[in-house]
Design a protein around this motif. Sequence first.
Motif, PDB file in Angstrom:
ATOM      1  N   UNK A 198      -2.724   2.178   7.112  1.00  0.00           N
ATOM      2  CA  UNK A 198      -1.833   3.233   8.008  1.00  0.00           C
ATOM      3  C   UNK A 198      -0.814   3.487   6.945  1.00  0.00           C
ATOM      4  N   UNK A 199      -0.039   2.028   6.706  1.00  0.00           N
ATOM      5  CA  UNK A 199       1.218   2.471   5.653  1.00  0.00           C
ATOM      6  C   UNK A 199       0.967   2.985   4.470  1.00  0.00           C
ATOM      7  N   UNK A 200      -0.431   2.928   3.887  1.00  0.00           N
ATOM      8  CA  UNK A 200      -0.596   3.723   2.787  1.00  0.00           C
ATOM      9  C   UNK A 200      -1.275   5.312   2.901  1.00  0.00           C
ATOM     10  N   UNK A 201      -1.542   5.336   4.005  1.00  0.00           N
ATOM     11  CA  UNK A 201      -2.111   6.789   4.240  1.00  0.00           C
ATOM     12  C   UNK A 201      -0.934   7.823   4.333  1.00  0.00           C
ATOM     13  N   UNK A 202      -1.280   8.898   3.920  1.00  0.00           N
ATOM     14  CA  UNK A 202      -0.334  10.129   3.743  1.00  0.00           C
ATOM     15  C   UNK A 202      -0.832  11.150   4.618  1.00  0.00           C
TER      16      UNK A 202
END
Length: 176
Positions: A157-161
């Motif tokens: 989730x943190x790395x998703x754009x």
Amino acid sequence: MAKELKARLGSVLQIPNWNLSCCKIGKNKPTLEECLRWKESFEKLLSSKYGLYAFTAFLMSEFSEENIAFYFACEEYKHIKCPAKLATKAKKIYDEFIGSEAPREINIDHETRDITKVNMLAPTHSCFDMAQHKIYMLMAKDCYPRFLRSPAYRDLVCQAKPSNKARNLPQQEKKA
């Protein structure tokens, strides 16, 4: 749909060191919106290509990928058209996941195991329904919540754009 999901899942389970980083490589990453949709329901997680990959990788990290493999083997089994193939495939599923010497034995109660064994005497498209339901509920009630709390999911989730559509929304509102 079952064949497509099994094909996706099969490729995941064939890779010996598959992990969540496979979801992050290249342009084909899940969008933030897709990752967040997985929290809405277990069904939405399983119906997403990357959700299925991520959840399977999570199960592999917990040494319980046999659950998802069994679930999709049953889904594929239900769509067999040829009666001659039904008994052969039923035996293969039983031997792999349910039998006493099963290499990928699933965790089901004795009653379900016994009923499934009796069903194997005359295999039908529904002979694994009870066991499949038990495994589905186990994943939905136990594995799925743990997946959503896992560092692996939080990292995704943190790395998703955000998708291009979501990124362009504020600009479109400003123009209006």
